[in-house]
Design a protein around this motif. Structure first.
Motif, PDB file in Angstrom:
ATOM      1  N   SER A  63       0.759  -1.134  -0.010  1.00 34.41           N
ATOM      2  CA  SER A  63      -0.027  -0.130   0.118  1.00 34.41           C
ATOM      3  C   SER A  63       0.947   1.204   0.075  1.00 34.41           C
ATOM      4  N   LEU A  64       0.323   2.506  -0.198  1.00 35.57           N
ATOM      5  CA  LEU A  64       1.011   3.616  -0.053  1.00 35.57           C
ATOM      6  C   LEU A  64       0.973   4.331   1.293  1.00 35.57           C
ATOM      7  N   ASP A  65       0.784   3.447   2.312  1.00 33.27           N
ATOM      8  CA  ASP A  65       0.882   3.838   3.632  1.00 33.27           C
ATOM      9  C   ASP A  65       2.273   2.883   4.246  1.00 33.27           C
ATOM     10  N   PRO A  66       3.517   3.586   4.049  1.00 31.13           N
ATOM     11  CA  PRO A  66       4.768   2.762   4.095  1.00 31.13           C
ATOM     12  C   PRO A  66       4.873   2.433   5.722  1.00 31.13           C
ATOM     13  N   ILE A  67       5.358   1.273   5.768  1.00 28.96           N
ATOM     14  CA  ILE A  67       5.922   0.912   7.112  1.00 28.96           C
ATOM     15  C   ILE A  67       7.530   0.334   7.262  1.00 28.96           C
ATOM     16  N   SER A  68       7.910   0.212   5.975  1.00 30.99           N
ATOM     17  CA  SER A  68       9.540  -0.150   6.088  1.00 30.99           C
ATOM     18  C   SER A  68      10.233   0.983   5.293  1.00 30.99           C
ATOM     19  N   PRO A  69      11.518   0.694   5.473  1.00 31.83           N
ATOM     20  CA  PRO A  69      12.361   1.721   4.280  1.00 31.83           C
ATOM     21  C   PRO A  69      12.016   1.510   2.924  1.00 31.83           C
ATOM     22  N   ALA A  70      12.053   0.419   2.725  1.00 29.53           N
ATOM     23  CA  ALA A  70      11.605  -0.091   1.163  1.00 29.53           C
ATOM     24  C   ALA A  70      10.380   0.576   0.602  1.00 29.53           C
ATOM     25  N   GLU A  71       9.209   0.483   1.568  1.00 28.30           N
ATOM     26  CA  GLU A  71       8.001   1.095   1.053  1.00 28.30           C
ATOM     27  C   GLU A  71       8.007   2.594   1.283  1.00 28.30           C
ATOM     28  N   LYS A  72       8.914   3.250   2.034  1.00 32.27           N
ATOM     29  CA  LYS A  72       8.990   4.379   1.889  1.00 32.27           C
ATOM     30  C   LYS A  72       9.633   5.198   0.642  1.00 32.27           C
ATOM     31  N   VAL A  73      10.737   4.313   0.309  1.00 34.46           N
ATOM     32  CA  VAL A  73      11.364   4.711  -1.080  1.00 34.46           C
ATOM     33  C   VAL A  73      10.421   4.565  -2.060  1.00 34.46           C
ATOM     34  N   ALA A  74       9.572   3.481  -2.131  1.00 34.58           N
ATOM     35  CA  ALA A  74       8.555   3.289  -3.249  1.00 34.58           C
ATOM     36  C   ALA A  74       7.813   4.575  -3.417  1.00 34.58           C
ATOM     37  N   VAL A  75       7.159   4.676  -2.159  1.00 35.40           N
ATOM     38  CA  VAL A  75       6.250   6.041  -2.099  1.00 35.40           C
ATOM     39  C   VAL A  75       6.914   7.330  -2.681  1.00 35.40           C
ATOM     40  N   GLU A  76       8.149   7.788  -2.211  1.00 38.10           N
ATOM     41  CA  GLU A  76       9.092   8.745  -2.709  1.00 38.10           C
ATOM     42  C   GLU A  76       9.274   8.724  -4.351  1.00 38.10           C
ATOM     43  N   MET A  77       9.646   7.480  -4.742  1.00 37.01           N
ATOM     44  CA  MET A  77       9.676   7.497  -6.160  1.00 37.01           C
ATOM     45  C   MET A  77       8.523   7.595  -7.027  1.00 37.01           C
ATOM     46  N   LEU A  78       7.470   7.200  -6.452  1.00 40.71           N
ATOM     47  CA  LEU A  78       6.236   7.597  -7.036  1.00 40.71           C
ATOM     48  C   LEU A  78       5.902   9.081  -7.457  1.00 40.71           C
ATOM     49  N   ASP A  89      -0.740  -9.372  -9.486  1.00 37.10           N
ATOM     50  CA  ASP A  89      -0.891 -10.930  -9.370  1.00 37.10           C
ATOM     51  C   ASP A  89      -2.044 -11.522  -9.703  1.00 37.10           C
ATOM     52  N   ALA A  90      -2.383 -12.173 -10.830  1.00 36.99           N
ATOM     53  CA  ALA A  90      -3.715 -12.649 -11.181  1.00 36.99           C
ATOM     54  C   ALA A  90      -4.217 -13.698 -10.396  1.00 36.99           C
ATOM     55  N   THR A  91      -3.478 -14.367  -9.706  1.00 29.90           N
ATOM     56  CA  THR A  91      -4.011 -15.262  -8.642  1.00 29.90           C
ATOM     57  C   THR A  91      -4.150 -14.776  -7.179  1.00 29.90           C
ATOM     58  N   ASN A  92      -4.100 -13.590  -6.987  1.00 24.88           N
ATOM     59  CA  ASN A  92      -4.199 -12.959  -5.825  1.00 24.88           C
ATOM     60  C   ASN A  92      -4.868 -11.353  -6.017  1.00 24.88           C
ATOM     61  N   LEU A  93      -5.981 -11.412  -6.869  1.00 26.89           N
ATOM     62  CA  LEU A  93      -6.522 -10.168  -7.473  1.00 26.89           C
ATOM     63  C   LEU A  93      -6.858  -9.328  -6.207  1.00 26.89           C
ATOM     64  N   GLU A  94      -7.810  -9.795  -5.496  1.00 23.12           N
ATOM     65  CA  GLU A  94      -8.376  -9.060  -4.225  1.00 23.12           C
ATOM     66  C   GLU A  94      -7.362  -8.180  -3.341  1.00 23.12           C
ATOM     67  N   ARG A  95      -6.320  -8.972  -3.130  1.00 22.73           N
ATOM     68  CA  ARG A  95      -5.393  -8.190  -2.291  1.00 22.73           C
ATOM     69  C   ARG A  95      -4.572  -7.301  -3.084  1.00 22.73           C
ATOM     70  N   ASN A  96      -4.216  -7.386  -4.349  1.00 22.91           N
ATOM     71  CA  ASN A  96      -3.519  -6.498  -5.167  1.00 22.91           C
ATOM     72  C   ASN A  96      -4.246  -5.367  -5.495  1.00 22.91           C
ATOM     73  N   LEU A  97      -5.655  -5.337  -5.625  1.00 25.18           N
ATOM     74  CA  LEU A  97      -6.410  -4.218  -6.189  1.00 25.18           C
ATOM     75  C   LEU A  97      -6.342  -3.033  -5.026  1.00 25.18           C
ATOM     76  N   TYR A  98      -5.941  -3.468  -3.741  1.00 24.06           N
ATOM     77  CA  TYR A  98      -5.867  -2.267  -2.602  1.00 24.06           C
ATOM     78  C   TYR A  98      -4.905  -1.266  -3.203  1.00 24.06           C
ATOM     79  N   LEU A  99      -3.701  -1.435  -3.546  1.00 26.98           N
ATOM     80  CA  LEU A  99      -2.419  -0.929  -4.025  1.00 26.98           C
ATOM     81  C   LEU A  99      -2.993  -0.164  -5.536  1.00 26.98           C
ATOM     82  N   THR A 100      -3.597  -1.050  -6.247  1.00 31.80           N
ATOM     83  CA  THR A 100      -4.002  -0.437  -7.677  1.00 31.80           C
ATOM     84  C   THR A 100      -5.128   0.640  -7.294  1.00 31.80           C
ATOM     85  N   LEU A 101      -6.060   0.634  -6.714  1.00 30.19           N
ATOM     86  CA  LEU A 101      -7.070   1.865  -6.185  1.00 30.19           C
ATOM     87  C   LEU A 101      -6.257   3.139  -5.572  1.00 30.19           C
ATOM     88  N   GLN A 102      -5.080   2.790  -4.807  1.00 30.46           N
ATOM     89  CA  GLN A 102      -4.363   4.103  -4.307  1.00 30.46           C
ATOM     90  C   GLN A 102      -3.577   4.801  -5.434  1.00 30.46           C
TER      91      GLN A 102
END
Length: 575
Positions: A63-78, A89-102
């Motif tokens: 998600s875009l609510d970072p809790i680790s250094p890697a996630e903080k970097v990802a949000v900054e790069m955005l 991941d087509a095998t895990n669509l429900e979990r992946n869509l949360y980040l998609t909407l964000q």
């Protein structure tokens, strides 16, 4: 140049898609001010230099609510991105869509790569991707990154306009995700595959621990086999061809003198010894190319296989509870185990750990308490004549020291909590194109960074030796060696050589006819007090100067304390 960001959850195939989009000129960097690494490369549309994108493989996030250094970097790069390819991941669509909407709420042009399309079909998951595209208002392209299916269409579908998505709170997003899943996804029964059954077995402690022991033993064996093969059949023969040139330079420089000692080093019995001569163009080249690189290549290859196959998270889960006792999480078993083969790949593999504190503890414990295979063999040769009692005492001391020291370091140093939160992905067959590209990037980065540091280390040792600093240190150490540790003065030379090669140093103790107590103490202290120069250089690169100084002080103090206590206890037991 527009920046194209590959974003998605961990283990969704971003690296494989990155490999498909970019050529061979890929750069691996750390994000400014952090130790978080990422890859970037260039993609040319229709072969035109005017239509070029900088493709960035952003660290995986949930998600875009970072809790680790890697996630903080990802949000900054955005904030720097012009276009996003959201890998889902087509095998895990429900979990992946949360980040998609964000991501859609950010108002950046976005296209969805519905990856692992083939795995979804094998699991009985069918997705109406056209209806999914209608509901989200963005293009959705089914892809299979390992085969390249859908990649061409994905590139041709790169958008120019941002999606229209109003900001939502967390509850609204999950309600919307539920509606999308009901309208687009159907799941039918499927038979479990062999890989799925193996996946279940490898996380069950009863079966997973034997499987982990087998996998890690095979990995260690193959790294050692390939490494020794590269040394014996490739790099040593290359240096034999280079040796006549080195001798010509030595003769041209007169066989001695300051410049000769810096470039060629000291001649051992009239010949160049690539381990002990310590010249810039002898030892300085031999250490990174013939001592380190042969193990780095297979290490990175098998690390990539373990990463891309999905096995590493399973090992981490199995030993996580034990590792928490010493301030680490389960992935730390990788550097500690690989250190038994060679401390160099062990130090390199601390990169799999997420936090600075964990990397420091793992590298320090490995350097102090995990003897490499060559050193272990020499320890057995030195104390083996005293039977299992002598051998067992050395290795038991190192094991106990590791847990005690780890417990102390856990509470002594501040840092991020090692609590593990890791998805266990299904087993997958690695994509060899991505695997080999990753191997090449890692080896190239190692050489670019390691060779200058090794040359600097050799130059520094030469200067200190010429100025008499090393001899002075030796004289200062004499009371400590003979008094606290109870070793003869002749053992000082072995300890000094231990900085170059631990196994050679242990071998130097053999002619001294040490007693059992002296042999055990000497072997333990040599294992603990300082890493060999190759490991030292790699640790210096991985930890930085300040952290390496702290680690070195811990090594020296631990070796003196443990060696002194061991001498005192054994002297009382074996009066």
């Amino acid at each position: 140049m527009k920046k194209l960001l590959l974003m998605g959850n961990p283990n969704v195939g971003k690296s494989a898609i990155f490999s498909r989009l970019t050529g061979t000129k890929v750069v691996v960097s750390n994000y400014p001010g952090t130790t978080v690494g990422y890859k970037k490369g260039k993609m040319y549309l229709d072969g035109e230099s005017s239509s070029v994108f900088e493709v960035i493989d952003v660290p995986g996030i949930y998600s875009l609510d970072p809790i680790s250094p890697a996630e903080k970097v990802a949000v900054e790069m955005l904030e720097e991105g012009d276009i996003i390819i959201n890998v889902v991941d087509a095998t895990n669509l429900e979990r992946n869509l949360y980040l998609t909407l964000q991501l859609m709420e950010k108002g950046i042009p976005l296209v969805i790569a519905l990856n692992l399309w083939d795995e979804a079909a094998h699991k009985g998951i069918s997705i109406d991707y056209e209806r999914l595209s209608e509901l989200l208002g963005v293009k959705v392209i089914p892809t299979v990154a390992v085969t390249g299916e859908g990649i061409k269409e994905l590139v041709s579908s790169l958008p120019d306009t941002p999606p229209r998505m109003r900001p939502m709170d967390e509850d609204e997003r999950w309600v919307e995700i539920g509606r999308i899943i009901r309208e687009t996804q159907r799941v039918t029964h499927h038979h479990h595959t062999l890989l799925e059954r193996l996946g279940d077995l490898s996380v069950n402690p009863l079966t997973g621990i034997p499987i982990a022991a087998l996998v890690l033993a095979l990995t260690f064996g193959m790294i050692r086999f390939i490494g020794e093969g590269l040394i014996g059949y490739v790099f040593d023969p290359l240096f034999e061809l280079y040796t006549p040139l080195a001798y010509l330079i030595s003769q041209y420089l007169g066989g001695s003198g300051f410049l000769h000692d810096v470039l060629i080093g000291t001649l051992i019995d009239g010949r160049i010894d690539y381990v002990e001569s310590m010249g810039l163009i002898t030892t300085g080249l031999y250490v990174p190319f013939a001592m380190v690189l042969p193990y780095v290549i297979p290490f990175y290859l098998f690390l990539g296989i373990l990463e891309d196959s999905g096995y590493l998270p399973r090992v981490a889960v199995l030993v996580d509870n034990i590792m928490h006792r010493i301030g680490l999480h389960g992935l730390a078993i990788i550097p500690l185990f690989l250190g038994l083969g060679c401390n160099v790949p062990g130090a390199l593999s601390t990169r799999v750990l997420e936090t600075k504190k964990q990397r420091f503890i793992a590298a320090t414990l490995m350097a102090i308490c995990v003897p490499c295979a060559a050193q272990s063999a020499m320890i057995i040769g030195l104390v083996g004549r005293f039977g299992i009692l002598g051998i067992g005492t050395v290795f038991l001391t190192l094991l106990v020291s590791m847990f005690i020291l780890g417990f102390i370091l856990k509470h002594l140093f501040v840092g991020e909590s090692p609590e593990i939160f890791m998805e266990i992905p299904p087993y997958r067959i690695p994509y060899w194109g991505s695997l080999l590209k990753k191997l090449w990037m890692r080896v190239r980065a190692f050489l670019i960074e390691a060779i200058p540091m090794v040359l600097f280390g050799v130059l520094l040792v030469n200067i200190l030796y010429t100025l008499g600093v090393i001899a002075y240190i030796g004289s200062l150490m004499a009371p400590l060696i003979t008094g606290v540790l109870g070793l003869p003065e002749a053992a000082i030379a072995a300890l000094m050589v231990g900085f170059l090669r631990k196994d050679v140093a242990v071998g130097m103790l053999l002619p001294l006819n040490l007693t059992m107590v002296q042999s055990i103490v000497a072997s333990t202290v040599l294992a603990m007090y300082f890493p060999c120069i190759a490991t030292f250089i790699v640790m210096l690169k991985e930890l930085g100067v300040a952290e390496m100084v702290k680690a070195a002080l811990i090594m020296i103090l631990s070796a003196i304390l443990v060696g002194g206590l061991l001498k005192m206890v054994l002297s009382m037991v074996f009066i």
